[in-house]
Scaffold this motif. Sequence first.
Motif, PDB file in Angstrom:
ATOM      1  N   ASN B 197      35.558 -43.889 -43.592  1.00 49.97           N
ATOM      2  CA  ASN B 197      34.974 -44.838 -42.837  1.00 49.97           C
ATOM      3  C   ASN B 197      35.824 -45.363 -41.690  1.00 49.97           C
ATOM      4  O   ASN B 197      36.303 -46.426 -41.558  1.00 49.97           O
ATOM      5  CB  ASN B 197      34.771 -46.187 -43.699  1.00 49.97           C
ATOM      6  N   MET B 198      36.053 -44.197 -40.968  1.00 53.13           N
ATOM      7  CA  MET B 198      37.009 -44.368 -39.819  1.00 53.13           C
ATOM      8  C   MET B 198      36.449 -45.434 -38.781  1.00 53.13           C
ATOM      9  O   MET B 198      37.090 -46.114 -38.014  1.00 53.13           O
ATOM     10  CB  MET B 198      37.358 -43.302 -39.204  1.00 53.13           C
ATOM     11  N   GLY B 199      34.897 -45.472 -38.518  1.00 50.79           N
ATOM     12  CA  GLY B 199      34.406 -46.155 -37.532  1.00 50.79           C
ATOM     13  C   GLY B 199      34.746 -47.778 -37.838  1.00 50.79           C
ATOM     14  O   GLY B 199      35.112 -48.420 -36.976  1.00 50.79           O
ATOM     15  N   ALA B 200      34.936 -48.157 -39.168  1.00 50.58           N
ATOM     16  CA  ALA B 200      35.222 -49.580 -39.647  1.00 50.58           C
ATOM     17  C   ALA B 200      36.619 -49.671 -39.096  1.00 50.58           C
ATOM     18  O   ALA B 200      37.136 -50.965 -38.893  1.00 50.58           O
ATOM     19  CB  ALA B 200      34.949 -49.670 -41.029  1.00 50.58           C
ATOM     20  N   ALA B 201      37.519 -48.638 -39.412  1.00 57.19           N
ATOM     21  CA  ALA B 201      38.888 -48.926 -39.075  1.00 57.19           C
ATOM     22  C   ALA B 201      39.209 -49.074 -37.536  1.00 57.19           C
ATOM     23  O   ALA B 201      40.157 -49.848 -37.103  1.00 57.19           O
ATOM     24  CB  ALA B 201      39.787 -47.732 -39.702  1.00 57.19           C
TER      25      ALA B 201
END
Lengths: 151, 332
Positions: B197-201
């Motif tokens: 969930n890179m978008g959240a990071a």
Amino acid sequence: MSKPKPDKEYSEKVKKVTPNSPIIKDCILAFLVGGAVCTFGELLFKLYSSVPMDEKSAKTLVSISLIVITAILTGIGVYDRIAKHAGAGVAVPISGFANSVCAPAIEYAVEGHVLGTAEKMFTLAGAVIVYGCSLASFYGMIYYFFLGGKI
Amino acid sequence: MKNVVELKNSPCVLSSAACVGKTEGEGPLKDYFDVCYPDDGINQTSWENAESQLLHDAIDTAVNKASLENNNPDIIFAGDLLNQCTSSTYAVRSFNVPFAGLFGACSTMAFSIAMASVFVDGGYVKSAAAATSSHFCSAEKQFRYPLEYGGQRAPSAQRTVTGAASFIIGEKKRNSVFIPRVLFGKVVDFGITDTSNMGAAMAPAAGESIAQFLKETNTKPEDYDLILTGDLGAVGSRLLIDYLKERKNTDISSVHDDCGLLIYDMDTQDVHSGGSGCGCSGVVTASYIMKKMQEKEYKKVLLVGTGALMSPLISLQGESIPAIAHIVEFNR
């Protein structure tokens, strides 16, 4: 090294916004495909048994057949497309283990047969081998000492 | 001190080029790319070499398009996702041009353009190349699982773009896209540990950089035709818009878009939350966005390059994912 404090409010928000895996669909597909793989194994067993072959050899041959089929499917790039939908249905039977050995063997072939294929072959399967063997030994001991199992 | 760097001599985009792989070449932006390879092997023996070749082709195409005085830029800024930035090093090996390797994860396009612009603006060089690449297969190999491994991906996971992009930044020139301001981002870490969930990071990093940029330049989101984030994907984009609304009282939803959502057809291409990787913001900006700016459809665009500065090793040790967002403003 100091670590940043996780932002609780943001973590909650992330949980809310992030879509979950379609777990019911995944379970149904895993059940159907996993069942199909096992039925196929059973068919092979019946076939091999009819050849005149003792039960132990026929069972071993079933495992070998599933491994070989998986290896071929992995090599021609079909296995991962099936697994994408089938998930645990093909990961739990022996096919999952065979794939986890074949995939890195192919991937790292370009780094050489010794330091690539041979060394990296067990990067995924290593965990299964270590914990699988440890647990098998542990339960084997319980069976032998407490449940009257014989060698 | 301000973080926004004002570039008084208006460095210009002399040319840009984008080379992509198969899936990207089948996406909605296929007609904008300079080269679409029919397969991701790019006629090479390994994925790493394939990525290098893509990057080499992108720089070469951009250099040829720019028709520079001495045929080559004065310096190349480039980076990628692979260990030791190997794609970049091997791609520039044949150029015989000073090279500054950069690591900004997926923010490298904005990062390298910002570096090139500052160098040109300061008068240290006449022209500079900014380039970056990523490759689905080499990224999978390094960050996730072998390609043929049969696994299921989370709906929040993104697909690494197979593509390379290059910009040639030069001195002020009439009638071209120029760069009046850039902002180098700060490392932001909100404690996200989920590597699928890179978008959240990355969303908070983008939020912080955008808010700071708007505040320091005294502008509003409506002053821009487009605020384009690099690779937040569907999940990250939503988180960013909410983050700015709730924490910074800023609404960018009417002008925001994300390269990760533009590059693929989200309904038919099975890319989960969208595209990611250095090449994602690179190829979209170098092709589609530059074309729209040349046609004057967009006059002011903010490119917000987002990068998750993670290493699989440190993630396994339980660390969270630090992120960064660099901003480049393009004007026409």
